[in-house]
Design a protein around this motif. Sequence first.
Motif, PDB file in Angstrom:
ATOM      1  N   ASN A  28       0.831  -1.202   0.000  1.00 19.67           N
ATOM      2  CA  ASN A  28       0.000   0.000   0.000  1.00 19.67           C
ATOM      3  C   ASN A  28       0.871   1.259   0.000  1.00 19.67           C
ATOM      4  O   ASN A  28       1.678   1.472   0.916  1.00 19.67           O
ATOM      5  N   ILE A  30       0.250   4.445   0.532  1.00 20.95           N
ATOM      6  CA  ILE A  30       0.092   5.356   1.668  1.00 20.95           C
ATOM      7  C   ILE A  30       0.831   4.819   2.888  1.00 20.95           C
ATOM      8  O   ILE A  30       1.545   5.566   3.578  1.00 20.95           O
ATOM      9  N   PRO A 131      -2.306   1.013  12.272  1.00 17.12           N
ATOM     10  CA  PRO A 131      -1.185   1.781  11.743  1.00 17.12           C
ATOM     11  C   PRO A 131      -0.125   2.059  12.807  1.00 17.12           C
ATOM     12  O   PRO A 131      -0.430   2.188  13.986  1.00 17.12           O
TER      13      PRO A 131
ATOM     14  N   PHE B  52      -4.734   9.531  -0.564  1.00 20.61           N
ATOM     15  CA  PHE B  52      -5.836   8.724  -0.054  1.00 20.61           C
ATOM     16  C   PHE B  52      -7.098   8.946  -0.878  1.00 20.61           C
ATOM     17  O   PHE B  52      -7.756   7.989  -1.291  1.00 20.61           O
ATOM     18  N   ASP B  55      -6.821   7.329  -4.189  1.00 19.02           N
ATOM     19  CA  ASP B  55      -6.996   5.900  -3.961  1.00 19.02           C
ATOM     20  C   ASP B  55      -8.476   5.543  -3.899  1.00 19.02           C
ATOM     21  O   ASP B  55      -8.933   4.591  -4.525  1.00 19.02           O
ATOM     22  N   HIS B  83     -10.393  -4.170   1.190  1.00 17.01           N
ATOM     23  CA  HIS B  83      -9.265  -4.382   2.099  1.00 17.01           C
ATOM     24  C   HIS B  83      -8.263  -3.235   1.998  1.00 17.01           C
ATOM     25  O   HIS B  83      -7.789  -2.700   2.996  1.00 17.01           O
ATOM     26  N   GLN B  84      -7.981  -2.844   0.770  1.00 11.90           N
ATOM     27  CA  GLN B  84      -7.038  -1.738   0.545  1.00 11.90           C
ATOM     28  C   GLN B  84      -7.589  -0.435   1.099  1.00 11.90           C
ATOM     29  O   GLN B  84      -6.865   0.339   1.738  1.00 11.90           O
ATOM     30  N   LYS B  86      -9.854  -0.045   3.384  1.00 13.37           N
ATOM     31  CA  LYS B  86      -9.910  -0.111   4.851  1.00 13.37           C
ATOM     32  C   LYS B  86      -8.549   0.205   5.443  1.00 13.37           C
ATOM     33  O   LYS B  86      -8.430   0.945   6.409  1.00 13.37           O
ATOM     34  N   GLY B  87      -7.527  -0.349   4.815  1.00 12.93           N
ATOM     35  CA  GLY B  87      -6.163  -0.107   5.272  1.00 12.93           C
ATOM     36  C   GLY B  87      -5.776   1.353   5.157  1.00 12.93           C
ATOM     37  O   GLY B  87      -5.282   1.962   6.114  1.00 12.93           O
ATOM     38  N   SER B  88      -6.015   1.923   4.000  1.00 12.80           N
ATOM     39  CA  SER B  88      -5.650   3.329   3.780  1.00 12.80           C
ATOM     40  C   SER B  88      -6.427   4.260   4.698  1.00 12.80           C
ATOM     41  O   SER B  88      -5.853   5.189   5.266  1.00 12.80           O
ATOM     42  N   SER B  90      -7.757   3.631   7.512  1.00 14.42           N
ATOM     43  CA  SER B  90      -7.274   3.440   8.876  1.00 14.42           C
ATOM     44  C   SER B  90      -5.959   4.188   9.094  1.00 14.42           C
ATOM     45  O   SER B  90      -5.749   4.811  10.133  1.00 14.42           O
ATOM     46  N   SER B  91      -5.101   4.152   8.093  1.00 13.02           N
ATOM     47  CA  SER B  91      -3.787   4.780   8.206  1.00 13.02           C
ATOM     48  C   SER B  91      -3.846   6.297   8.249  1.00 13.02           C
ATOM     49  O   SER B  91      -2.925   6.929   8.779  1.00 13.02           O
ATOM     50  N   VAL B  92      -4.866   6.899   7.651  1.00  9.61           N
ATOM     51  CA  VAL B  92      -4.922   8.365   7.667  1.00  9.61           C
ATOM     52  C   VAL B  92      -5.904   8.906   8.708  1.00  9.61           C
ATOM     53  O   VAL B  92      -6.000  10.102   8.904  1.00  9.61           O
TER      54      VAL B  92
END
Lengths: 151, 157
Positions: A28, A30, A131, B52, B55, B83-84, B86-88, B90-92
């Motif tokens: 990913n 990001i 994260p 983001f 994306d 899945h991608q 959700k990941g992104s 979550s990360s931001v």
Amino acid sequence: MNNGCGSGSESCLSSMEEELHVLAVDDNLIDRKLLERILKISSCKVTTAENGLRALEYLGLGDPQQTNVMKVNLIITDYCMPGMTGFELLKKVKESSNLKEVPVVILSSENIPTRINKCLASGAQMFMQKPLKLSDVEKLKCECHLLNCRS
Amino acid sequence: MNTTVVAQLQRQFQDYIVSLYQQGFLDNQFSELRKLQDEGTPDFVSEVVSLFFDDCSKLIDTMSRSLERPDNVDFKQVDSGVHQLKGSSSSVGARRVKNVCISFKECCHVQNREGCLRCLQQVDYEYKMLKTKLQDLFNLEQQILQAGGTIPQVDIN
């Protein structure tokens, strides 16, 4: 440098001053960007790889013709990646006579006990939840320096 | 520098960002993101959120196409997209987007096309809403800087 690791020996302190070179693996974009930033703020040298194959190439476990092989002190990899998973990458690293001493940290968004156990059982240094925060990396660095001191 | 103007703008910024947390648009991860920005990297947060939103747009497009024909849905592909996302998210720290993704994943697992379509619509709505809100926030930041002030560190805990 404030490290709180408690070791006072000269050789340990001098290894603390060397930059940790971290290989950060995540599919990913990001997450790669964030990981890179967090590591740089924490004074690490960072190389990023978008999948397990690229990571193996950087580590010298890919194409035998590979010339830009680098020495890394720590590998941080996402667990869930298409193609080669972080777990598979971990196993390849631990199977290699050259690289098996390199600590591998697995990152995952899911805290699944069976997943955690199998990674730790296969030699992962740590399993951390994504994260990642800035404070998490300070802990990681401390662990790595301690490992370097022991070897 | 007009200190009254700066103080007003800083207050506006503070109130606005706090409201975004209180209304659940953002979670703690967004403040972790802000910690990664400094004078040397003043655009870090806006760059990351911009990535983001790009994306989001791409993934929503792909998933929309996968869900198009009722008789031929590739749920594996949709799940991969979720899945991608959700990941992104979550990360931001994009809390609402992330929460929709959790429901979305469930719909994929049980192969519920209707449910997936609803989630897709919701995810689209939420990311666009957040994009507007964050744009307003970044505009406030710019106004503060242009007025000669500094951007407040906001502790939301």
